[in-house]
Design an enzyme around this catalytic site. Sequence first.
Site, mmCIF file in Angstrom:
data_model
loop_
_atom_site.group_PDB
_atom_site.id
_atom_site.type_symbol
_atom_site.label_atom_id
_atom_site.label_comp_id
_atom_site.label_asym_id
_atom_site.label_seq_id
_atom_site.Cartn_x
_atom_site.Cartn_y
_atom_site.Cartn_z
ATOM 1 N N ASP A 80 0.821 -1.210 0.000
ATOM 2 C CA ASP A 80 0.000 0.000 0.000
ATOM 3 C C ASP A 80 0.857 1.264 0.000
ATOM 4 O OD1 ASP A 80 0.860 -0.729 2.657
ATOM 5 O OD2 ASP A 80 -0.501 0.781 3.465
ATOM 6 N N GLU B 259 0.292 -1.294 5.619
ATOM 7 C CA GLU B 259 1.414 -0.944 6.505
ATOM 8 C C GLU B 259 1.250 0.487 6.981
ATOM 9 O OE1 GLU B 259 5.436 0.683 7.527
ATOM 10 O OE2 GLU B 259 4.055 1.333 5.978
#
Length: 373
Positions: free
Chosen positions: A79, A140
């Site tokens: 991400d 994350e």
Amino acid sequence: MINEARMLEEFFELVRIDCPSGQEKSVAEVLRHRLESLGCTVAEDQAQQHFEGNCGNLVATLPATKASAPTVLFTSHMDCVSPCLSIQPRLENGRITSAGDTVLGGDDKAGITAILEGLRALKESGKPHGAVQIVFTVHEEGGLKGSKHMDAALLNADFGYALDADGAPGEIVTMAPGQDSITAIVHGKKAHAGLAPEEGINAIQAAGNALAALKIGRIDEETTANVGLIQGGTATNIVPDHVEIHAEARSRNLAKLEAQSRHMKETVERVCQEYGASAEVTVQRQYDSFILAPDSPAVSLAVAAAHQINLPVHITGTGGGSDANHFNRKGVPTAVLGVGMKKVHTTEEYIAEKDLYDSARFVLAILEQASLS
Ligand SMILES: [Zn+2]
């Protein structure tokens, strides 16, 4: 050997795929195929059941061709932070940037591309190697959620590397703090500020007194604390009865982290009580700290690999958390490696082309060093 043109093309391809936190599915599908075509078996866990997300962490395993070599794990996150939709990467004078209206997403596609290219080069070399685990995590950014809820049963590596630091390739982060979130709800008593202030208990003033008594900022060389958010009150003519305080504490030393969090909790509770208000304070461990010894396999192998390809070695600590905190907790001693990403989380994010390629060389050299044992 690292194929720079191929790597650059793959980096551009990956950053162009929209994948804000919780919406990694499109990039995960591309990565799954890529890993399978490299000979990996790929599993996906169900981490996203614990938060909002459209896919889980990808866990790939490349089987060993040399049984005695250790199993090494490499991880990066899929991400990226906003603004990260429709990223248009460009290369100018050896530097890769976005068009200026989004982040670049080198955080952390630089890590992902380096892992894929390192693996590809290893396969092409035909040299015997140990097993390799590759974990591409979700979410994350904003809380290390994917790695926190990672299915540890899928992990069997002896040690590993998270490619997710902004230092140059050759930087090896071996220490990171643990972090607690501290939330305090201060209860006072509502009253009309003009007609009957003596009937009220001002939660804002109680909270203010409590905050003034807190030790925050840099506590010592391993410990920091911050009060970052405060909310409360409704109008100037009402004595407020409710305040929420959000704070954090970090330390590389678990005992110091616990002591700091305890200090914050007890101080807020005590001062509010002295004022006549009350406070409910909760302390929640976000992640544990880790420290890898210089002679641990993860660190010594990375140092040997850096020497092999003439990368200057820089062993350091960080003040921030990363997926590595959770991997260490789950039993895989994991260092964080610099990949050269700069000004991350801004629209000025960039990475030097050379650092991208050196990161893949570093991955390959680590795998080659691991296969010597
Ligand atoms: Zn990152």
